[in-house]
Motif scaffolding. Structure first.
Motif, PDB file in Angstrom:
ATOM      1  N   VAL A  71       1.092 -11.192 -17.065  1.00 29.19           N
ATOM      2  CA  VAL A  71       0.299 -10.521 -16.037  1.00 29.19           C
ATOM      3  C   VAL A  71       0.819  -9.110 -15.807  1.00 29.19           C
ATOM      4  N   TRP A  72      -0.115  -8.181 -15.601  1.00 29.55           N
ATOM      5  CA  TRP A  72       0.221  -6.852 -15.093  1.00 29.55           C
ATOM      6  C   TRP A  72      -0.690  -6.590 -13.904  1.00 29.55           C
ATOM      7  N   THR A  73      -0.143  -5.978 -12.861  1.00 30.28           N
ATOM      8  CA  THR A  73      -0.943  -5.622 -11.694  1.00 30.28           C
ATOM      9  C   THR A  73      -0.446  -4.330 -11.078  1.00 30.28           C
ATOM     10  N   ARG A  74      -1.377  -3.649 -10.403  1.00 31.51           N
ATOM     11  CA  ARG A  74      -0.982  -2.450  -9.667  1.00 31.51           C
ATOM     12  C   ARG A  74      -0.124  -2.828  -8.470  1.00 31.51           C
ATOM     13  N   VAL A  75      -0.596  -3.845  -7.697  1.00 28.09           N
ATOM     14  CA  VAL A  75       0.078  -4.243  -6.463  1.00 28.09           C
ATOM     15  C   VAL A  75       0.243  -5.761  -6.456  1.00 28.09           C
TER      16      VAL A  75
END
Length: 147
Positions: A71-75
């Motif tokens: 997973v990658w996320t901004r926040v």
């Protein structure tokens, strides 16, 4: 992962999921798309890579239950990060926050607040299911009033 992040940002999507050679994009707010994907096509989530704008504890629980690999996320909220890491999901993010704020910026995200009851994704699923169901019922009532 860079391609998913680029697609997320350039396409204005809320979530992008890749399983093998197939990539799916989503645009609804909150956990609705992820919830529907988990309910309708769990196999697509198993081992998938996912890029998302914001991940709270409810979304994290669905990702763990679905078997998302990366997973990658901004926040990301601290409770969501803990849940993902404990679930064996590889996580990268731009910003960690103590909690996700609601859409009106007047308090915590209601789903993340409801998810305080447990750190077990299996136990959180009925909480998430109930929340999504109530949100959809409220939206239907609102549509009926507008007509």
């Amino acid at each position: 992962m860079e391609e998913l992040i680029r697609l997320l940002n350039e396409g204005g999507y809320s979530c992008v999921v890749r399983h093998g050679e197939e990539t799916r994009t989503f645009s609804r707010r909150g956990v609705a798309d992820l919830y529907d994907l988990y309910r309708s096509d769990r196999d697509f989530l198993k081992g998938a890579w996912l890029a998302d704008k914001v991940i709270g504890k409810g979304a994290a629980a669905l990702m763990v239950l679905g078997g998302v690999a990366r997973v990658w996320t901004r926040v990301i909220s601290t409770p969501a990060l803990t849940l993902l890491r404990n679930g064996g999901v590889e996580v990268a993010f731009a910003e960690e926050v103590p909690c996700i704020i609601n859409r009106t910026r007047t308090g915590r995200c209601p789903l993340e607040t409801l998810c305080d009851v447990s750190d077990n994704p299996v136990a959180l699923y009925p909480v998430i299911e109930g929340f999504v169901s109530r949100m959809r019922e409220a939206a239907e009532k609102e549509k009926a009033i507008v007509k």
